[in-house]
Design a protein around this motif. Sequence first.
Motif, PDB file in Angstrom:
ATOM      1  N   GLY A 118      44.101  20.672  31.010  1.00  0.00           N
ATOM      2  CA  GLY A 118      45.407  20.728  31.659  1.00  0.00           C
ATOM      3  C   GLY A 118      46.321  21.827  31.169  1.00  0.00           C
ATOM      4  N   LYS A 119      45.816  22.693  30.306  1.00  0.00           N
ATOM      5  CA  LYS A 119      46.651  23.768  29.769  1.00  0.00           C
ATOM      6  C   LYS A 119      46.059  25.124  30.090  1.00  0.00           C
ATOM      7  CE  LYS A 119      48.685  21.171  25.945  1.00  0.00           C
ATOM      8  NZ  LYS A 119      49.011  21.184  24.499  1.00  0.00           N
ATOM      9  N   LYS A 120      46.881  26.151  29.972  1.00  0.00           N
ATOM     10  CA  LYS A 120      46.420  27.503  30.194  1.00  0.00           C
ATOM     11  C   LYS A 120      45.599  27.978  29.003  1.00  0.00           C
ATOM     12  CE  LYS A 120      49.220  30.575  31.758  1.00  0.00           C
ATOM     13  NZ  LYS A 120      50.388  31.458  31.948  1.00  0.00           N
ATOM     14  N   ARG A 121      44.738  28.932  29.275  1.00  0.00           N
ATOM     15  CA  ARG A 121      43.966  29.531  28.200  1.00  0.00           C
ATOM     16  C   ARG A 121      44.896  30.312  27.286  1.00  0.00           C
ATOM     17  NH1 ARG A 121      39.456  33.163  30.397  1.00  0.00           N
ATOM     18  NH2 ARG A 121      41.172  34.651  30.653  1.00  0.00           N
ATOM     19  N   GLU A 122      44.636  30.230  25.992  1.00  0.00           N
ATOM     20  CA  GLU A 122      45.467  30.961  25.031  1.00  0.00           C
ATOM     21  C   GLU A 122      44.594  31.709  24.042  1.00  0.00           C
ATOM     22  OE1 GLU A 122      47.835  28.540  22.447  1.00  0.00           O
ATOM     23  OE2 GLU A 122      46.239  27.113  22.049  1.00  0.00           O
ATOM     24  N   GLY A 123      45.123  32.818  23.555  1.00  0.00           N
ATOM     25  CA  GLY A 123      44.419  33.578  22.547  1.00  0.00           C
ATOM     26  C   GLY A 123      44.549  32.907  21.197  1.00  0.00           C
ATOM     27  N   VAL A 124      43.461  32.861  20.475  1.00  0.00           N
ATOM     28  CA  VAL A 124      43.438  32.255  19.146  1.00  0.00           C
ATOM     29  C   VAL A 124      43.446  33.340  18.072  1.00  0.00           C
ATOM     30  CG1 VAL A 124      42.109  30.816  17.556  1.00  0.00           C
ATOM     31  CG2 VAL A 124      42.196  30.243  20.006  1.00  0.00           C
ATOM     32  N   THR A 125      42.527  34.287  18.217  1.00  0.00           N
ATOM     33  CA  THR A 125      42.420  35.360  17.255  1.00  0.00           C
ATOM     34  C   THR A 125      41.615  36.495  17.873  1.00  0.00           C
ATOM     35  OG1 THR A 125      41.676  35.951  15.011  1.00  0.00           O
ATOM     36  CG2 THR A 125      40.318  34.402  16.230  1.00  0.00           C
ATOM     37  N   CYS A 126      41.762  37.682  17.318  1.00  0.00           N
ATOM     38  CA  CYS A 126      40.902  38.774  17.727  1.00  0.00           C
ATOM     39  C   CYS A 126      40.628  39.663  16.518  1.00  0.00           C
ATOM     40  CB  CYS A 126      41.472  39.571  18.889  1.00  0.00           C
ATOM     41  SG  CYS A 126      43.160  40.145  18.676  1.00  0.00           S
ATOM     42  N   ILE A 127      39.512  40.345  16.594  1.00  0.00           N
ATOM     43  CA  ILE A 127      39.070  41.185  15.491  1.00  0.00           C
ATOM     44  C   ILE A 127      38.596  42.508  16.062  1.00  0.00           C
ATOM     45  CG2 ILE A 127      36.740  40.159  15.530  1.00  0.00           C
ATOM     46  CD1 ILE A 127      36.706  40.515  12.444  1.00  0.00           C
ATOM     47  N   SER A 128      38.944  43.591  15.381  1.00  0.00           N
ATOM     48  CA  SER A 128      38.582  44.913  15.867  1.00  0.00           C
ATOM     49  C   SER A 128      37.088  45.163  15.683  1.00  0.00           C
ATOM     50  CB  SER A 128      39.387  45.984  15.117  1.00  0.00           C
ATOM     51  OG  SER A 128      39.090  45.942  13.731  1.00  0.00           O
ATOM     52  N   SER A 129      36.611  46.230  16.289  1.00  0.00           N
ATOM     53  CA  SER A 129      35.176  46.527  16.256  1.00  0.00           C
ATOM     54  C   SER A 129      34.653  46.697  14.832  1.00  0.00           C
ATOM     55  CB  SER A 129      34.867  47.773  17.087  1.00  0.00           C
ATOM     56  OG  SER A 129      35.629  48.875  16.620  1.00  0.00           O
ATOM     57  N   SER A 130      35.464  47.277  13.972  1.00  0.00           N
ATOM     58  CA  SER A 130      35.048  47.479  12.585  1.00  0.00           C
ATOM     59  C   SER A 130      35.272  46.251  11.715  1.00  0.00           C
ATOM     60  CB  SER A 130      35.821  48.646  11.979  1.00  0.00           C
ATOM     61  OG  SER A 130      37.190  48.300  11.842  1.00  0.00           O
ATOM     62  N   GLY A 131      36.080  45.338  12.231  1.00  0.00           N
ATOM     63  CA  GLY A 131      36.452  44.178  11.433  1.00  0.00           C
ATOM     64  C   GLY A 131      37.658  44.419  10.545  1.00  0.00           C
ATOM     65  N   GLY A 132      38.206  45.624  10.619  1.00  0.00           N
ATOM     66  CA  GLY A 132      39.293  45.972   9.729  1.00  0.00           C
ATOM     67  C   GLY A 132      40.654  45.447  10.141  1.00  0.00           C
ATOM     68  N   SER A 133      40.772  45.051  11.398  1.00  0.00           N
ATOM     69  CA  SER A 133      42.054  44.532  11.889  1.00  0.00           C
ATOM     70  C   SER A 133      41.840  43.184  12.568  1.00  0.00           C
ATOM     71  CB  SER A 133      42.679  45.502  12.885  1.00  0.00           C
ATOM     72  OG  SER A 133      42.971  46.735  12.276  1.00  0.00           O
ATOM     73  N   THR A 134      42.780  42.288  12.328  1.00  0.00           N
ATOM     74  CA  THR A 134      42.719  40.969  12.949  1.00  0.00           C
ATOM     75  C   THR A 134      44.112  40.551  13.404  1.00  0.00           C
ATOM     76  OG1 THR A 134      43.006  39.877  10.803  1.00  0.00           O
ATOM     77  CG2 THR A 134      40.742  40.171  11.588  1.00  0.00           C
ATOM     78  N   LEU A 135      44.138  39.686  14.395  1.00  0.00           N
ATOM     79  CA  LEU A 135      45.369  39.072  14.871  1.00  0.00           C
ATOM     80  C   LEU A 135      45.121  37.572  14.979  1.00  0.00           C
ATOM     81  CD1 LEU A 135      46.452  41.405  17.835  1.00  0.00           C
ATOM     82  CD2 LEU A 135      47.584  41.199  15.614  1.00  0.00           C
ATOM     83  N   TYR A 136      46.176  36.797  14.732  1.00  0.00           N
ATOM     84  CA  TYR A 136      46.051  35.349  14.857  1.00  0.00           C
ATOM     85  C   TYR A 136      47.255  34.798  15.614  1.00  0.00           C
ATOM     86  CZ  TYR A 136      42.457  35.547  11.235  1.00  0.00           C
ATOM     87  OH  TYR A 136      41.315  35.822  10.522  1.00  0.00           O
ATOM     88  N   ALA A 137      47.007  33.795  16.410  1.00  0.00           N
ATOM     89  CA  ALA A 137      48.103  33.054  17.007  1.00  0.00           C
ATOM     90  C   ALA A 137      48.853  32.326  15.897  1.00  0.00           C
ATOM     91  CB  ALA A 137      47.568  32.043  18.024  1.00  0.00           C
ATOM     92  N   ASP A 138      50.148  32.179  16.062  1.00  0.00           N
ATOM     93  CA  ASP A 138      50.948  31.513  15.025  1.00  0.00           C
ATOM     94  C   ASP A 138      50.433  30.107  14.733  1.00  0.00           C
ATOM     95  OD1 ASP A 138      54.170  32.930  16.054  1.00  0.00           O
ATOM     96  OD2 ASP A 138      52.576  33.720  14.769  1.00  0.00           O
ATOM     97  N   SER A 139      49.925  29.460  15.751  1.00  0.00           N
ATOM     98  CA  SER A 139      49.493  28.073  15.602  1.00  0.00           C
ATOM     99  C   SER A 139      48.272  27.907  14.700  1.00  0.00           C
ATOM    100  CB  SER A 139      49.194  27.463  16.970  1.00  0.00           C
ATOM    101  OG  SER A 139      48.201  28.219  17.635  1.00  0.00           O
ATOM    102  N   VAL A 140      47.550  28.993  14.439  1.00  0.00           N
ATOM    103  CA  VAL A 140      46.326  28.886  13.633  1.00  0.00           C
ATOM    104  C   VAL A 140      46.378  29.712  12.356  1.00  0.00           C
ATOM    105  CG1 VAL A 140      45.005  28.468  15.740  1.00  0.00           C
ATOM    106  CG2 VAL A 140      45.026  30.761  14.736  1.00  0.00           C
ATOM    107  N   LYS A 141      47.441  30.462  12.164  1.00  0.00           N
ATOM    108  CA  LYS A 141      47.547  31.295  10.965  1.00  0.00           C
ATOM    109  C   LYS A 141      47.448  30.446   9.708  1.00  0.00           C
ATOM    110  CE  LYS A 141      50.287  35.213  12.632  1.00  0.00           C
ATOM    111  NZ  LYS A 141      51.622  35.856  12.653  1.00  0.00           N
ATOM    112  N   GLY A 142      46.646  30.941   8.780  1.00  0.00           N
ATOM    113  CA  GLY A 142      46.475  30.230   7.522  1.00  0.00           C
ATOM    114  C   GLY A 142      45.408  29.153   7.564  1.00  0.00           C
TER     115      GLY A 142
END
Length: 119
Positions: A40-64
Amino acid sequence: QLQAFGGGLVQAGGSLNLSCAASGFTLDYYSIGWFRQAPGKKREGVTCISSSGGSTLYADSVKGRFTVSRDNAKNTVYLQMNSLKPEDTAVYSCAAGPDWGWDAGYDYWGQGTLVTVSS
């Protein structure tokens, strides 16, 4: 083709480690995003990682709590999920894109894996 697996039923506070494996192409040149969609909810981004693995992003809800990593030699990306909460219950999917970030031009999507967190 991408395939996410490793989901299952876990109690709140528990952990799961998801994998995203590719076949037919190499992930080396792609950013990988993990997304989830709860009923019942929209799709949301959780995390992403760059091709090299050197950069990552996290949704606030999952950080840590969640950690994304990749092993290009194994053509696989991982999502370690700790301290799971009932609100983490969703179908988790991975996607590959040529750019970077939440809008990385995700061209390839894998079938998702269901994560259910019981309270």
